[in-house]
Design a protein around this motif. Sequence first.
Motif, short mmCIF file in Angstrom:
data_model
loop_
_atom_site.label_atom_id
_atom_site.label_comp_id
_atom_site.label_asym_id
_atom_site.label_seq_id
_atom_site.Cartn_x
_atom_site.Cartn_y
_atom_site.Cartn_z
N ASN A 46 -38.85 48.36 -75.03
CA ASN A 46 -39.43 47.15 -75.61
C ASN A 46 -39.47 47.11 -77.13
O ASN A 46 -39.19 46.07 -77.73
CB ASN A 46 -40.85 46.94 -75.06
CG ASN A 46 -41.52 45.72 -75.66
OD1 ASN A 46 -41.11 44.60 -75.43
ND2 ASN A 46 -42.56 45.96 -76.47
N ALA A 47 -39.86 48.19 -77.79
CA ALA A 47 -39.97 48.16 -79.26
C ALA A 47 -38.65 47.75 -79.90
O ALA A 47 -38.61 46.96 -80.84
CB ALA A 47 -40.43 49.52 -79.79
N LEU A 48 -37.55 48.27 -79.37
CA LEU A 48 -36.23 47.93 -79.91
C LEU A 48 -35.87 46.49 -79.59
O LEU A 48 -35.18 45.82 -80.37
CB LEU A 48 -35.18 48.89 -79.34
CG LEU A 48 -35.40 50.36 -79.72
CD1 LEU A 48 -34.40 51.25 -78.99
CD2 LEU A 48 -35.30 50.57 -81.22
N ARG A 49 -36.33 46.02 -78.44
CA ARG A 49 -36.14 44.61 -78.11
C ARG A 49 -36.85 43.72 -79.14
O ARG A 49 -36.31 42.70 -79.57
CB ARG A 49 -36.68 44.32 -76.71
CG ARG A 49 -36.50 42.87 -76.27
CD ARG A 49 -37.21 42.58 -74.96
NE ARG A 49 -36.96 41.21 -74.55
CZ ARG A 49 -35.95 40.82 -73.78
NH1 ARG A 49 -35.08 41.72 -73.33
NH2 ARG A 49 -35.78 39.55 -73.46
N GLU A 50 -38.05 44.12 -79.53
CA GLU A 50 -38.81 43.37 -80.53
C GLU A 50 -38.04 43.27 -81.85
O GLU A 50 -37.94 42.20 -82.46
CB GLU A 50 -40.16 44.04 -80.77
CG GLU A 50 -41.10 44.03 -79.58
CD GLU A 50 -41.84 42.72 -79.42
OE1 GLU A 50 -41.82 41.90 -80.35
OE2 GLU A 50 -42.43 42.52 -78.34
N PHE A 51 -37.49 44.40 -82.29
CA PHE A 51 -36.75 44.41 -83.55
C PHE A 51 -35.47 43.59 -83.44
O PHE A 51 -35.14 42.81 -84.34
CB PHE A 51 -36.40 45.84 -83.96
CG PHE A 51 -37.60 46.73 -84.18
CD1 PHE A 51 -38.83 46.21 -84.56
CD2 PHE A 51 -37.51 48.10 -84.00
CE1 PHE A 51 -39.93 47.03 -84.78
CE2 PHE A 51 -38.60 48.93 -84.20
CZ PHE A 51 -39.81 48.40 -84.58
N ALA A 52 -34.74 43.77 -82.33
CA ALA A 52 -33.48 43.05 -82.15
C ALA A 52 -33.71 41.55 -82.10
O ALA A 52 -32.96 40.77 -82.71
CB ALA A 52 -32.78 43.54 -80.88
N TYR A 53 -34.75 41.13 -81.40
CA TYR A 53 -35.02 39.70 -81.31
C TYR A 53 -35.45 39.12 -82.65
O TYR A 53 -35.08 37.99 -83.01
CB TYR A 53 -36.10 39.40 -80.26
CG TYR A 53 -36.40 37.93 -80.17
CD1 TYR A 53 -35.51 37.06 -79.54
CD2 TYR A 53 -37.54 37.39 -80.77
CE1 TYR A 53 -35.75 35.69 -79.50
CE2 TYR A 53 -37.78 36.02 -80.73
CZ TYR A 53 -36.89 35.17 -80.09
OH TYR A 53 -37.13 33.83 -80.06
N ALA A 54 -36.23 39.87 -83.42
CA ALA A 54 -36.68 39.40 -84.74
C ALA A 54 -35.50 39.10 -85.65
O ALA A 54 -35.57 38.20 -86.50
CB ALA A 54 -37.60 40.44 -85.38
N LYS A 170 -23.42 36.63 -90.45
CA LYS A 170 -24.02 37.66 -91.29
C LYS A 170 -25.24 37.15 -92.05
O LYS A 170 -26.29 37.80 -92.07
CB LYS A 170 -22.97 38.18 -92.28
CG LYS A 170 -23.52 39.23 -93.25
CD LYS A 170 -22.43 39.70 -94.21
CE LYS A 170 -23.00 40.71 -95.21
NZ LYS A 170 -21.97 41.17 -96.18
N SER A 171 -25.12 36.00 -92.69
CA SER A 171 -26.22 35.47 -93.50
C SER A 171 -27.45 35.16 -92.64
O SER A 171 -28.59 35.32 -93.09
CB SER A 171 -25.78 34.22 -94.25
OG SER A 171 -25.37 33.20 -93.35
N TYR A 172 -27.22 34.75 -91.41
CA TYR A 172 -28.31 34.45 -90.47
C TYR A 172 -29.11 35.73 -90.16
O TYR A 172 -30.34 35.73 -90.24
CB TYR A 172 -27.72 33.87 -89.18
CG TYR A 172 -28.72 33.55 -88.10
CD1 TYR A 172 -29.41 32.34 -88.10
CD2 TYR A 172 -28.96 34.44 -87.06
CE1 TYR A 172 -30.32 32.02 -87.09
CE2 TYR A 172 -29.86 34.14 -86.04
CZ TYR A 172 -30.53 32.93 -86.07
OH TYR A 172 -31.43 32.63 -85.07
N TYR A 173 -28.38 36.81 -89.84
CA TYR A 173 -29.06 38.07 -89.53
C TYR A 173 -29.76 38.66 -90.75
O TYR A 173 -30.86 39.22 -90.64
CB TYR A 173 -28.05 39.08 -88.96
CG TYR A 173 -27.35 38.61 -87.70
CD1 TYR A 173 -28.08 38.12 -86.63
CD2 TYR A 173 -25.97 38.63 -87.59
CE1 TYR A 173 -27.45 37.66 -85.47
CE2 TYR A 173 -25.33 38.18 -86.45
CZ TYR A 173 -26.07 37.69 -85.40
OH TYR A 173 -25.45 37.25 -84.26
N LYS A 288 -48.37 40.47 -76.71
CA LYS A 288 -48.33 40.59 -78.17
C LYS A 288 -46.94 41.03 -78.62
O LYS A 288 -46.29 41.85 -77.96
CB LYS A 288 -49.36 41.61 -78.66
CG LYS A 288 -50.82 41.20 -78.45
CD LYS A 288 -51.74 42.27 -79.01
CE LYS A 288 -53.21 41.96 -78.72
NZ LYS A 288 -53.69 40.79 -79.47
N ASP A 289 -46.49 40.51 -79.77
CA ASP A 289 -45.24 40.99 -80.33
C ASP A 289 -45.51 42.24 -81.17
O ASP A 289 -46.66 42.71 -81.26
CB ASP A 289 -44.53 39.90 -81.15
CG ASP A 289 -45.32 39.45 -82.38
OD1 ASP A 289 -46.20 40.21 -82.86
OD2 ASP A 289 -45.06 38.33 -82.87
#
Length: 306
Positions: A46-54, A170-173, A288-289
């Motif tokens: 999950n923690a990595l999912r949070e970062f990837a989604y952000a 790229k600019s979006y990420y 919670k995120d």
Amino acid sequence: MLKTKKVLAIFITATIILFFTGCGNNIHKDTVKNSNSKIRVVVTFNALREFAYAIGKDKIDIETLVPEGTEPHDFEPKVKDMRNISDSKVFIYNGFGMENWVDKTLESIDNKNLIVTNASKGITPIKNGDSNEIKEHGQYDPHIWLSLKNAKIESKNIRDALVKADPLNKSYYEKNFNDFSKKIDALYNSYNEKLKSVPNKSFVTGHAAFAYLCRDYGLEQRSIEDVFASEEPSAKQLKLLTDYCRKNKIKTIFVEEMVSPKISETLASEVNAKVKKIYTIESKEDNKDYLQSMASNLDLIYNSLK
């Protein structure tokens, strides 16, 4: 005859125009479809999912391997999990021994274009002091995401992977990463002075997951169970911890969702302390995120130390 040839020429010309117009429309449709398609990303927990989604938001489609409520240390991938990794564009794992199955699994994956990202790259590890744990889990404490400073590094590594997989966006990420980084910095700074001001620097948890958070803020954790929550403490260890709590006037014993609360509740009763829930973010908890969970953790720790 001349009229027939003229009609035939017009017919052939019209056919060619229709053909290329049709092809052009199909090419355009395919281009639109490809530009709008999401990058398939597989993360371990999950923690990595949070970062990837952000960072990726609506540009990526995320699959999480470790089911909710499952301890990532104990997870073993099944055939369907390996298929999910093989079918993805980007695979992200935490590193530092959190997923001790990764190397063997990647050897069996037949996808030469798979972008593999070790999110711990660039983070200074905290060594595991227990020789038995080193044999089973490796030499480092893997709970790096519970440090806000480390979260920025992990997120940067994930950003780089998404840019590599999808350079057109790229600019979006980069924008999403910068926005997320600012929020992380703001949260870190909001507790930095507060935690510097408290006279007591020690808190007690169910298992030793917060060493990197402690390093960020100059704190110390004592725990009922070890880094990997692999075994309950002996009577001698529990006695030492009880004495420590009394001596240091510990007011709160923190407990995590995937660790049994029984010993924590017993310890709290012995030292007249409260039991409160703290988030490890290994699974999604209370809807919670990441930032909300970390804000709750820091607030609880700060109030327990005042």
